[in-house]
Design an enzyme around this catalytic site. Structure first.
Site, PDB file in Angstrom:
ATOM      1  N   ARG A 237       0.881  -1.390  -0.146  1.00 32.70           N
ATOM      2  CA  ARG A 237       0.002  -0.060   0.235  1.00 32.70           C
ATOM      3  C   ARG A 237       0.993   1.152   0.021  1.00 32.70           C
ATOM      4  O   ARG A 237       2.046   1.204   0.659  1.00 32.70           O
ATOM      5  CB  ARG A 237      -1.112   0.050   1.435  1.00 32.70           C
ATOM      6  CG  ARG A 237      -1.848  -0.795   1.142  1.00 32.70           C
ATOM      7  CD  ARG A 237      -3.166  -0.611   0.417  1.00 32.70           C
ATOM      8  NE  ARG A 237      -4.261  -1.635   0.214  1.00 32.70           N
ATOM      9  CZ  ARG A 237      -4.491  -2.713  -0.403  1.00 32.70           C
ATOM     10  NH1 ARG A 237      -3.425  -3.137  -1.223  1.00 32.70           N
ATOM     11  NH2 ARG A 237      -5.456  -3.500  -0.406  1.00 32.70           N
ATOM     12  N   GLU A 266      -4.217   7.839  -4.176  1.00 36.61           N
ATOM     13  CA  GLU A 266      -4.671   7.169  -5.330  1.00 36.61           C
ATOM     14  C   GLU A 266      -6.053   7.669  -5.859  1.00 36.61           C
ATOM     15  O   GLU A 266      -6.951   7.742  -5.014  1.00 36.61           O
ATOM     16  CB  GLU A 266      -4.771   5.681  -5.143  1.00 36.61           C
ATOM     17  CG  GLU A 266      -3.403   5.105  -4.900  1.00 36.61           C
ATOM     18  CD  GLU A 266      -3.165   3.675  -4.742  1.00 36.61           C
ATOM     19  OE1 GLU A 266      -4.400   3.064  -4.895  1.00 36.61           O
ATOM     20  OE2 GLU A 266      -2.315   3.229  -4.217  1.00 36.61           O
ATOM     21  N   HIS A 285      -2.378   0.552  -9.314  1.00 38.62           N
ATOM     22  CA  HIS A 285      -2.852  -0.251  -8.301  1.00 38.62           C
ATOM     23  C   HIS A 285      -3.553  -1.547  -8.922  1.00 38.62           C
ATOM     24  O   HIS A 285      -4.770  -1.474  -8.796  1.00 38.62           O
ATOM     25  CB  HIS A 285      -3.670   0.493  -7.317  1.00 38.62           C
ATOM     26  CG  HIS A 285      -3.821  -0.292  -5.938  1.00 38.62           C
ATOM     27  ND1 HIS A 285      -4.004   0.229  -4.803  1.00 38.62           N
ATOM     28  CD2 HIS A 285      -4.112  -1.793  -5.628  1.00 38.62           C
ATOM     29  CE1 HIS A 285      -4.467  -0.741  -4.161  1.00 38.62           C
ATOM     30  NE2 HIS A 285      -4.164  -1.806  -4.289  1.00 38.62           N
TER      31      HIS A 285
HETATM   32  P1  NAP Z   1      -0.283 -11.886   4.656  1.00 36.72           P
HETATM   33  O1  NAP Z   1      -0.381 -13.551   4.205  1.00 36.72           O
HETATM   34  O2  NAP Z   1      -1.138 -11.602   5.808  1.00 36.72           O
HETATM   35  O3  NAP Z   1       1.069 -11.511   4.709  1.00 36.72           O
HETATM   36  C1  NAP Z   1       1.610 -10.518   5.274  1.00 36.72           C
HETATM   37  C2  NAP Z   1       3.091 -10.567   5.558  1.00 36.72           C
HETATM   38  O4  NAP Z   1       3.568  -9.269   6.030  1.00 36.72           O
HETATM   39  C3  NAP Z   1       2.945 -11.446   6.733  1.00 36.72           C
HETATM   40  O5  NAP Z   1       4.482 -12.071   6.682  1.00 36.72           O
HETATM   41  C4  NAP Z   1       3.628 -10.558   7.999  1.00 36.72           C
HETATM   42  O6  NAP Z   1       4.615 -11.239   8.922  1.00 36.72           O
HETATM   43  C5  NAP Z   1       4.113  -9.347   7.322  1.00 36.72           C
HETATM   44  N1  NAP Z   1       4.076  -8.261   8.270  1.00 36.72           N
HETATM   45  C6  NAP Z   1       2.952  -7.740   8.954  1.00 36.72           C
HETATM   46  N2  NAP Z   1       3.394  -6.722   9.561  1.00 36.72           N
HETATM   47  C7  NAP Z   1       4.718  -6.429   9.521  1.00 36.72           C
HETATM   48  C8  NAP Z   1       5.739  -5.608  10.127  1.00 36.72           C
HETATM   49  N3  NAP Z   1       5.234  -4.694  10.836  1.00 36.72           N
HETATM   50  N4  NAP Z   1       6.779  -5.736   9.812  1.00 36.72           N
HETATM   51  C9  NAP Z   1       7.332  -6.739   9.035  1.00 36.72           C
HETATM   52  N5  NAP Z   1       6.396  -7.729   8.375  1.00 36.72           N
HETATM   53  C10 NAP Z   1       5.066  -7.522   8.781  1.00 36.72           C
HETATM   54  O7  NAP Z   1      -1.003 -10.989   3.554  1.00 36.72           O
HETATM   55  P2  NAP Z   1      -0.872 -11.183   1.941  1.00 36.72           P
HETATM   56  O8  NAP Z   1      -2.164 -11.930   1.484  1.00 36.72           O
HETATM   57  O9  NAP Z   1       0.314 -11.724   1.394  1.00 36.72           O
HETATM   58  O10 NAP Z   1      -1.107  -9.812   1.357  1.00 36.72           O
HETATM   59  C11 NAP Z   1      -0.285  -8.721   1.644  1.00 36.72           C
HETATM   60  C12 NAP Z   1      -0.651  -7.146   1.553  1.00 36.72           C
HETATM   61  O11 NAP Z   1      -0.468  -7.042   0.102  1.00 36.72           O
HETATM   62  C13 NAP Z   1      -2.175  -6.917   1.595  1.00 36.72           C
HETATM   63  O12 NAP Z   1      -2.264  -6.720   3.036  1.00 36.72           O
HETATM   64  C14 NAP Z   1      -2.236  -5.656   0.630  1.00 36.72           C
HETATM   65  O13 NAP Z   1      -1.965  -4.625   1.440  1.00 36.72           O
HETATM   66  C15 NAP Z   1      -1.200  -6.009  -0.311  1.00 36.72           C
HETATM   67  N6  NAP Z   1      -1.776  -6.232  -1.598  1.00 36.72           N
HETATM   68  C16 NAP Z   1      -1.492  -5.401  -2.629  1.00 36.72           C
HETATM   69  C17 NAP Z   1      -2.258  -5.541  -3.888  1.00 36.72           C
HETATM   70  C18 NAP Z   1      -2.193  -4.704  -5.067  1.00 36.72           C
HETATM   71  O14 NAP Z   1      -3.035  -4.613  -5.854  1.00 36.72           O
HETATM   72  N7  NAP Z   1      -0.890  -3.913  -5.000  1.00 36.72           N
HETATM   73  C19 NAP Z   1      -3.019  -6.721  -4.193  1.00 36.72           C
HETATM   74  C20 NAP Z   1      -3.365  -7.586  -2.949  1.00 36.72           C
HETATM   75  C21 NAP Z   1      -2.633  -7.407  -1.627  1.00 36.72           C
HETATM   76  P3  NAP Z   1       4.258 -12.418   9.655  1.00 36.72           P
HETATM   77  O15 NAP Z   1       3.790 -13.517   9.018  1.00 36.72           O
HETATM   78  O16 NAP Z   1       5.248 -12.569  10.791  1.00 36.72           O
HETATM   79  O17 NAP Z   1       2.838 -11.901  10.833  1.00 36.72           O
END
Ligand code: NAP
Length: 328
Positions: A237, A266, A285
């Site tokens: 984000r 955005e 995005h």
């Molecule tokens: P996820 O499975 O929940 O993974 C998030 C990861 O971030 C986890 O490994 C978590 O660590 C880590 N994390 C959280 N807080 C942190 C911190 N303070 N410092 C370091 N690492 C941290 O989520 P996901 O499904 O992969 O999605 C991740 C994000 O991608 C979404 O929340 C969204 O914002 C973004 N996204 C963007 C798009 C786009 O269109 N650009 C599309 C989809 C998603 P732990 O495992 O150790 O808790």
């Protein structure tokens, strides 16, 4: 018929299907805090399905009948979960179905930035290709066999690591709140502190959720730590990065280039310096935006919504404790 609001993005076949069973009103391109028709409909709505509706106390005060907000996204930083919990309103998201598509987008942006593909595309299309062998001023930098640092080794982070390790022979470093033994063995990935990852990586890829802890995670100090040759990719984000510091880092040569799918505001402002820099690649995005995956996300969001509206536990409750409270 129960009233539901569809907001911003729900794929047409899913919307049409919901209309068979619910009184659906679709809103797009409005200011939800000020649109009188939207606020009127909100009074009666039991469910909301859609993308990036900013939900806060003020909006919830207009929604006395609301039971569930079903995001058509995996991220849920648009929701004030505390305010929703106080009112026993469920929140759901769409994890997993988009992992490969977002990883493809992130990896595509990474390659496009390293190999300067958008710039080369314009070079050819603008008729600048006049001699057969182009000069080394148009050369890019290799992706394969380099070191990729992934910040946020979750579902999408793992899908990025898979591409990088098996497809491009990259060395993988990662940082997240906890260590991941499966990732370390599958991708021979090394866990690093944030600072060590920034110092050692050729490519730094940010894919955490936006939370109070990750807001502004990467700023001036972090860009100074990266290699001058580093390429920074943000697929998370916009607000996980201090955008003015990113612009400075790109201008000062603290890093070489950036590939960006997300921005502080955005749509991004037309006068944002990132849009006129040669060393940036920008997309609007679109991490999960393929026809196939957006449909899957809308279908999953509808499944969550219908479960919540009809007394069943939604498969993707963001905060499962809200379900317990509503059913006991
Ligand atoms: P996820 O499975 O929940 O993974 C998030 C990861 O971030 C986890 O490994 C978590 O660590 C880590 N994390 C959280 N807080 C942190 C911190 N303070 N410092 C370091 N690492 C941290 O989520 P996901 O499904 O992969 O999605 C991740 C994000 O991608 C979404 O929340 C969204 O914002 C973004 N996204 C963007 C798009 C786009 O269109 N650009 C599309 C989809 C998603 P732990 O495992 O150790 O808790």
């Amino acid at each position: 018929m129960k009233k539901i609001i569809a907001y911003n993005r729900v794929e047409r076949p899913v919307l049409d299907d919901l209309k068979q069973r619910y009184d659906v009103r679709f809103f797009k391109g409005i200011d939800p805090a000020a649109d009188s028709e939207f606020l009127h409909e909100l009074q009666m709505a039991e469910g909301i399905i859609g993308l990036e509706l900013p939900v806060d106390e003020n909006l919830l005060n207009h929604a006395p009948n609301l039971k569930i907000i079903s995001n058509v996204s995996v991220g849920y930083n648009n929701l004030d979960l505390e305010a929703m919990k106080k009112r026993n309103i469920m929140a759901t998201n769409t994890p997993d179905v988009l992992n490969d598509t977002v990883a493809d987008t992130v990896f595509g942006i990474l390659i496009a930035t390293a190999r300067r593909i958008p710039e080369l595309d314009q070079y050819v299309k603008n008729g600048k290709w006049e001699i057969k062998a182009v000069g080394n001023d148009l050369f890019g930098t290799d992706v394969h066999h380099k070191t990729l640092g992934i910040i946020g080794m979750g579902r999408i982070g793992k899908a990025i690591a898979k591409r990088a390790h098996f497809g491009f022979d990259m060395d993988i470093l990662y940082h997240s709140r906890s260590r991941k033994p499966d990732v370390e063995s599958t991708f021979q990935a090394g866990y690093r502190s944030l600072d060590a990852l920034l110092q050692e990586s050729d490519f730094v890829c940010l894919i955490t959720p936006l939370t109070p802890e990750t807001e502004g995670l990467i700023g001036k100090r972090e860009f100074k730590m990266m290699k001058n040759s580093a390429i920074f990719i943000n697929g998370s984000r916009g607000k996980t990065v201090v955008e003015t510091d990113l612009i400075d880092a790109l201008r000062n040569g603290d890093i070489a280039a950036a590939g960006l799918d997300v921005y502080t505001n955005e749509p991004v402002e037309p006068d944002n310096p990132l849009l006129t820099m040669k060393n940036t690649v920008t997309t609007p995005h679109v991490g999960s935006s393929t026809h196939e995956t957006e449909l899957k996300m809308s279908e999953l969001a509808a499944e969550n919504l219908e479960a919540g509206l009809n007394g069943r536990k939604p498969p993707n409750l963001v905060d499962p404790s809200v379900w317990t409270e509503t059913t006991t």
